[in-house]
Design a protein around this motif. Structure first.
Motif, PDB file in Angstrom:
ATOM      1  N   ASN A 446       0.839  -1.190   0.000  1.00 46.69           N
ATOM      2  CA  ASN A 446       0.000   0.000   0.000  1.00 46.69           C
ATOM      3  C   ASN A 446       0.874   1.239   0.000  1.00 46.69           C
ATOM      4  OD1 ASN A 446      -2.834  -0.960   0.298  1.00 46.69           O
ATOM      5  ND2 ASN A 446      -1.988  -1.938   2.138  1.00 46.69           N
ATOM      6  N   GLY A 447       0.359   2.314  -0.576  1.00 50.28           N
ATOM      7  CA  GLY A 447       1.064   3.575  -0.539  1.00 50.28           C
ATOM      8  C   GLY A 447       1.459   4.052  -1.916  1.00 50.28           C
ATOM      9  N   ARG A 448       2.614   4.693  -1.979  1.00 46.97           N
ATOM     10  CA  ARG A 448       3.114   5.242  -3.235  1.00 46.97           C
ATOM     11  C   ARG A 448       4.452   4.603  -3.553  1.00 46.97           C
ATOM     12  NH1 ARG A 448       1.184   9.164  -6.142  1.00 46.97           N
ATOM     13  NH2 ARG A 448       2.469   9.988  -7.852  1.00 46.97           N
ATOM     14  N   ALA A 449       4.676   4.298  -4.817  1.00 45.60           N
ATOM     15  CA  ALA A 449       5.893   3.609  -5.233  1.00 45.60           C
ATOM     16  C   ALA A 449       6.770   4.526  -6.073  1.00 45.60           C
ATOM     17  CB  ALA A 449       5.545   2.363  -6.034  1.00 45.60           C
ATOM     18  N   ARG A 450       8.067   4.465  -5.829  1.00 50.81           N
ATOM     19  CA  ARG A 450       9.061   5.070  -6.705  1.00 50.81           C
ATOM     20  C   ARG A 450       9.925   3.923  -7.209  1.00 50.81           C
ATOM     21  NH1 ARG A 450      12.413   9.231  -3.800  1.00 50.81           N
ATOM     22  NH2 ARG A 450      10.308   9.993  -3.434  1.00 50.81           N
ATOM     23  N   GLN A 451      10.019   3.761  -8.513  1.00 57.46           N
ATOM     24  CA  GLN A 451      10.566   2.537  -9.082  1.00 57.46           C
ATOM     25  C   GLN A 451      11.573   2.853 -10.192  1.00 57.46           C
ATOM     26  OE1 GLN A 451       8.060  -0.334 -11.628  1.00 57.46           O
ATOM     27  NE2 GLN A 451       7.987  -1.233  -9.558  1.00 57.46           N
ATOM     28  N   LEU A 452      12.689   2.134 -10.165  1.00 54.69           N
ATOM     29  CA  LEU A 452      13.692   2.198 -11.218  1.00 54.69           C
ATOM     30  C   LEU A 452      13.847   0.801 -11.803  1.00 54.69           C
ATOM     31  CD1 LEU A 452      16.515   4.251  -9.438  1.00 54.69           C
ATOM     32  CD2 LEU A 452      14.628   5.133 -10.813  1.00 54.69           C
ATOM     33  N   ILE A 467      14.147   3.147 -16.665  1.00 55.83           N
ATOM     34  CA  ILE A 467      12.750   3.585 -16.607  1.00 55.83           C
ATOM     35  C   ILE A 467      12.475   4.040 -15.182  1.00 55.83           C
ATOM     36  CG2 ILE A 467      10.343   2.882 -16.861  1.00 55.83           C
ATOM     37  CD1 ILE A 467      11.364   0.684 -18.782  1.00 55.83           C
ATOM     38  N   ARG A 468      12.034   5.269 -15.027  1.00 55.20           N
ATOM     39  CA  ARG A 468      11.751   5.836 -13.709  1.00 55.20           C
ATOM     40  C   ARG A 468      10.256   6.072 -13.603  1.00 55.20           C
ATOM     41  NH1 ARG A 468      16.779   7.989 -11.740  1.00 55.20           N
ATOM     42  NH2 ARG A 468      18.380   7.830 -13.364  1.00 55.20           N
ATOM     43  N   ARG A 469       9.638   5.494 -12.579  1.00 52.19           N
ATOM     44  CA  ARG A 469       8.197   5.644 -12.396  1.00 52.19           C
ATOM     45  C   ARG A 469       7.901   6.066 -10.963  1.00 52.19           C
ATOM     46  NH1 ARG A 469       5.029   0.679 -13.093  1.00 52.19           N
ATOM     47  NH2 ARG A 469       3.303   2.130 -13.398  1.00 52.19           N
ATOM     48  N   ASP A 470       6.901   6.904 -10.809  1.00 49.01           N
ATOM     49  CA  ASP A 470       6.419   7.340  -9.501  1.00 49.01           C
ATOM     50  C   ASP A 470       4.900   7.267  -9.563  1.00 49.01           C
ATOM     51  OD1 ASP A 470       5.703   8.633  -7.148  1.00 49.01           O
ATOM     52  OD2 ASP A 470       7.295  10.128  -7.307  1.00 49.01           O
ATOM     53  N   PHE A 471       4.284   6.387  -8.769  1.00 52.94           N
ATOM     54  CA  PHE A 471       2.857   6.147  -8.953  1.00 52.94           C
ATOM     55  C   PHE A 471       2.215   5.641  -7.661  1.00 52.94           C
ATOM     56  CE2 PHE A 471       5.324   2.400 -10.005  1.00 52.94           C
ATOM     57  CZ  PHE A 471       4.658   1.353  -9.384  1.00 52.94           C
ATOM     58  N   PRO A 472       0.906   5.899  -7.494  1.00 55.17           N
ATOM     59  CA  PRO A 472       0.179   5.312  -6.367  1.00 55.17           C
ATOM     60  C   PRO A 472      -0.094   3.836  -6.645  1.00 55.17           C
ATOM     61  CG  PRO A 472      -1.312   6.587  -7.728  1.00 55.17           C
ATOM     62  CD  PRO A 472       0.054   6.798  -8.307  1.00 55.17           C
ATOM     63  N   LEU A 480       6.698  -5.790  -9.469  1.00 54.84           N
ATOM     64  CA  LEU A 480       8.140  -5.565  -9.444  1.00 54.84           C
ATOM     65  C   LEU A 480       8.693  -6.073 -10.767  1.00 54.84           C
ATOM     66  CD1 LEU A 480       8.923  -6.977  -5.866  1.00 54.84           C
ATOM     67  CD2 LEU A 480       8.218  -4.639  -6.480  1.00 54.84           C
ATOM     68  N   PRO A 481       8.982  -5.184 -11.708  1.00 54.77           N
ATOM     69  CA  PRO A 481       9.485  -5.639 -13.004  1.00 54.77           C
ATOM     70  C   PRO A 481      10.830  -6.341 -12.869  1.00 54.77           C
ATOM     71  CG  PRO A 481       8.809  -3.331 -13.085  1.00 54.77           C
ATOM     72  CD  PRO A 481       8.848  -3.724 -11.652  1.00 54.77           C
ATOM     73  N   ALA A 482      11.198  -7.053 -13.923  1.00 59.95           N
ATOM     74  CA  ALA A 482      12.525  -7.650 -13.962  1.00 59.95           C
ATOM     75  C   ALA A 482      13.592  -6.575 -13.752  1.00 59.95           C
ATOM     76  CB  ALA A 482      12.741  -8.338 -15.314  1.00 59.95           C
ATOM     77  N   PHE A 483      14.612  -6.895 -12.963  1.00 57.21           N
ATOM     78  CA  PHE A 483      15.739  -6.028 -12.724  1.00 57.21           C
ATOM     79  C   PHE A 483      15.297  -4.621 -12.306  1.00 57.21           C
ATOM     80  CE2 PHE A 483      17.222  -9.174 -15.934  1.00 57.21           C
ATOM     81  CZ  PHE A 483      18.002  -9.914 -15.064  1.00 57.21           C
ATOM     82  N   SER A 484      14.643  -4.572 -11.148  1.00 68.31           N
ATOM     83  CA  SER A 484      14.095  -3.311 -10.659  1.00 68.31           C
ATOM     84  C   SER A 484      14.341  -3.158  -9.160  1.00 68.31           C
ATOM     85  CB  SER A 484      12.582  -3.247 -10.928  1.00 68.31           C
ATOM     86  OG  SER A 484      11.888  -4.220 -10.166  1.00 68.31           O
ATOM     87  N   ILE A 485      14.235  -1.915  -8.709  1.00 71.59           N
ATOM     88  CA  ILE A 485      14.253  -1.594  -7.286  1.00 71.59           C
ATOM     89  C   ILE A 485      13.129  -0.601  -7.040  1.00 71.59           C
ATOM     90  CG2 ILE A 485      16.021   0.187  -7.645  1.00 71.59           C
ATOM     91  CD1 ILE A 485      17.032  -0.453  -4.777  1.00 71.59           C
ATOM     92  N   THR A 486      12.344  -0.826  -5.977  1.00 75.26           N
ATOM     93  CA  THR A 486      11.125  -0.061  -5.741  1.00 75.26           C
ATOM     94  C   THR A 486      11.044   0.352  -4.279  1.00 75.26           C
ATOM     95  OG1 THR A 486      10.000  -1.392  -7.420  1.00 75.26           O
ATOM     96  CG2 THR A 486       8.622  -0.041  -5.976  1.00 75.26           C
ATOM     97  N   LEU A 487      10.901   1.640  -4.048  1.00 77.44           N
ATOM     98  CA  LEU A 487      10.689   2.177  -2.707  1.00 77.44           C
ATOM     99  C   LEU A 487       9.208   2.478  -2.529  1.00 77.44           C
ATOM    100  CD1 LEU A 487      11.784   3.388  -0.008  1.00 77.44           C
ATOM    101  CD2 LEU A 487      11.996   5.568  -1.243  1.00 77.44           C
ATOM    102  N   VAL A 488       8.615   1.970  -1.444  1.00 73.67           N
ATOM    103  CA  VAL A 488       7.211   2.214  -1.135  1.00 73.67           C
ATOM    104  C   VAL A 488       7.136   3.059   0.134  1.00 73.67           C
ATOM    105  CG1 VAL A 488       5.000   1.178  -0.533  1.00 73.67           C
ATOM    106  CG2 VAL A 488       6.475   0.077  -2.245  1.00 73.67           C
ATOM    107  N   THR A 489       6.423   4.187   0.022  1.00 74.95           N
ATOM    108  CA  THR A 489       6.221   5.079   1.156  1.00 74.95           C
ATOM    109  C   THR A 489       4.730   5.267   1.367  1.00 74.95           C
ATOM    110  OG1 THR A 489       6.402   6.985  -0.316  1.00 74.95           O
ATOM    111  CG2 THR A 489       8.396   6.281   0.812  1.00 74.95           C
ATOM    112  N   PRO A 490       4.325   5.735   2.567  1.00 81.44           N
ATOM    113  CA  PRO A 490       2.893   5.925   2.827  1.00 81.44           C
ATOM    114  C   PRO A 490       2.252   6.896   1.851  1.00 81.44           C
ATOM    115  CG  PRO A 490       4.167   6.061   4.867  1.00 81.44           C
ATOM    116  CD  PRO A 490       5.153   6.051   3.749  1.00 81.44           C
TER     117      PRO A 490
END
Length: 490
Positions: A446-452, A467-472, A480-490
């Motif tokens: 849950n929350g908002r994701a910032r993903q590379l 690919i840089r994405r910022d989305f609810p 979680l796409p292949a070869f990715s890192i994702t930060l989830v914040t409230p």
């Protein structure tokens, strides 16, 4: 490894997801499509035990000589801030062995009692002016504290104590101090100053005791050679000497450098080889740290004050590619599984082009896309693949607090899929997910994701591929796409 475990509750209904990301990179003429992923099950993360997380956990080695003419640069400050560093190790590795803080640079040879010079050019030796007050202003602008690397080769105990006091006098809270840098190597000066491990151990005992009496408020680490290969004095001989010396009475930690050697290996040629590369990093670190832990007295910590991979620009394996950065972030997360580790200092913030988190001041960066050694132009102090991936880790752990492993139903040493939840001291919760596999995976969040994400062989500093994405997050399902890192914040 002292805390590796597999958790996971897999829901019986799978979510059909297609693969994301690309597969091109080292050893191929152009990015190739990823093989179709199998439908990925939605995984409910299960929290493992919480462990304390220091505020400076995700730090960087910072060779001040690399920025000698840039300390007032707004671009440097902006680049360092963007890494979200918990701390900076100064003056940085080998330079610390001949550094004079009163001069603000390397002290020129000769050095009394030592047979060799500094190993740096006369031009670099002439650099001065990087005094505690100058460096303090830079640290304040970046908003990060310093880990001080003591000079045990060309300065005496009194001078090092004066250096700590000089930093504290200008408001820099020096609380961690490392006694030397790699003096176990048998190069001329370390061999002359510390002919045996017992002589280093005796100095470590005397210095740590005197420093704690005279300045206080310090956590002090002795250095140790790597346990998996002999680089000078063998690991067990060195640790035996520390045990005999009584140094552990005033030493709080041992500092280690778990480098991973890629020399002689061929470039990664497929998404599967990229996954296997990250898994091999994790297996190496698990073995390395378990071995250190076996020799560590109860209650003592492990400081990882340098770590990266050894490879050369003329024979690249991962180089400046995305999988190199993703592998670095995976290693830093995996270090947290070892409860004794309370510091991860990546090598380096700014340095050699093939392993620097920021583009060097000359505006050149390594980009080994398509398996070719290539130096490309990039904005000075822009993030490389290392910096991009590690900056999300830095944001996740910012301020310290606690960390908990999320059970994603995998053994990361064979399938590198990671999840960690961080709770800051003010109660804010952040989660970090890292998928270093060729297929996408869905998790509940849950929350908002910032993903590379990027093809594993993409060069990031050159602007290609990421690919840089910022989305609810919608419907509690996070891909979680292949070869990715994702930060989830409230």
């Amino acid at each position: 490894m002292d805390r590796k475990r597999t958790f996971g509750l897999v829901l019986p209904m799978a979510l059909a997801l297609s693969a994301c990301g690309g597969g091109g990179g080292s050893g191929q003429s152009s990015p190739q499509p990823q093989p179709p992923a199998q439908p990925a099950a939605s995984i409910v993360p299960v929290e493992g035990p919480a462990r304390d997380l220091p505020a400076d956990y995700a730090s960087y080695n910072f060779n001040l000589l690399r920025v000698s003419g840039q300390v007032e640069s707004a671009a440097l400050v902006q680049g360092l801030r963007a890494l979200n560093p918990g701390g900076l190790r100064i003056p940085g590795g080998t330079p610390g062995e001949t550094w004079s803080w009163s001069r603000g640079g390397l002290r020129p040879p000769p050095y009394p009692g030592l047979p060799a010079g500094s190993g740096f050019s006369a031009e670099i030796e002439a650099i001065s002016g990087l005094t505690p007050s100058v460096v303090d202003r830079l640290l304040d602008q970046v908003g990060t504290p310093a880990l001080l690397s003591a000079n045990m080769l060309t300065a005496d105990l009194d001078e090092n104590i004066a250096d700590i006091r000089a930093f504290r006098a200008v408001g820099q809270p020096i609380t961690r101090l490392e006694l030397g840098n790699e003096e176990y190597f048998r190069t001329p000066n370390p061999r002359a100053r510390f002919p045996t491990a017992d002589q280093y151990a005796a100095a470590a005992a005397a210095w740590s005791s005197q420093m704690k009496r005279d300045v206080g408020g310090l956590s002090i680490a002795a250095i140790s050679p790597p346990p998996l290969r002999t680089v000078g004095v063998p690991f067990d001989d060195w640790m035996d000497a520390l045990d005999r010396s009584g140094a552990w009475a005033t030493i709080d930690a041992v500092a280690v450098h778990p480098y991973f050697d890629l020399a002689g290996q061929t470039p990664l040629a497929s998404p599967q080889s990229a996954e296997a590369f990250v898994a091999s990093l994790i297996r190496h670190d698990d073995t390395f740290l378990a071995r250190v832990r076996q020799r560590l007295p109860a209650g003592k910590a492990i400081w990882i004050t340098e770590w990266n991979v050894f490879e050369t620009q003329s024979a690249p394996v991962t180089g400046g590619s995305w999988i190199g950065g993703l592998g670095a972030a995976a290693r830093a997360l995996n270090f947290l599984d070892h409860s004794a580790v309370d510091l991860s200092v990546f090598h380096v913030a700014i340095g050699e082009r093939q392993w620097s988190a920021l583009v060097t001041p000359d505006g050149l960066a390594a980009d080994f896309t398509e398996g070719r050694p290539l130096v490309t132009s990039a904005p000075p102090f822009a993030q490389t693949a290392y910096g991009a991936a590690l900056s999300l880790l830095g944001e996740a752990v910012r301020g310290g607090g606690t960390a908990q492993r999320l059970g994603l139903g995998q053994d990361e040493a064979s399938k590198p899929l990671f999840g960690y939840r961080f709770r800051s001291l003010n109660g804010e919760v952040r989660s970090l997910f890292l998928n270093a596999t060729p297929g996408s995976v869905a998790v509940r969040a849950n929350g908002r994701a910032r993903q590379l994400s990027a093809p594993y062989g993409a060069g990031v500093s050159s602007g290609a591929g990421v690919i840089r994405r910022d989305f609810p997050i919608s419907g509690e399902s996070l891909d979680l796409p292949a070869f990715s890192i994702t930060l989830v914040t409230p």
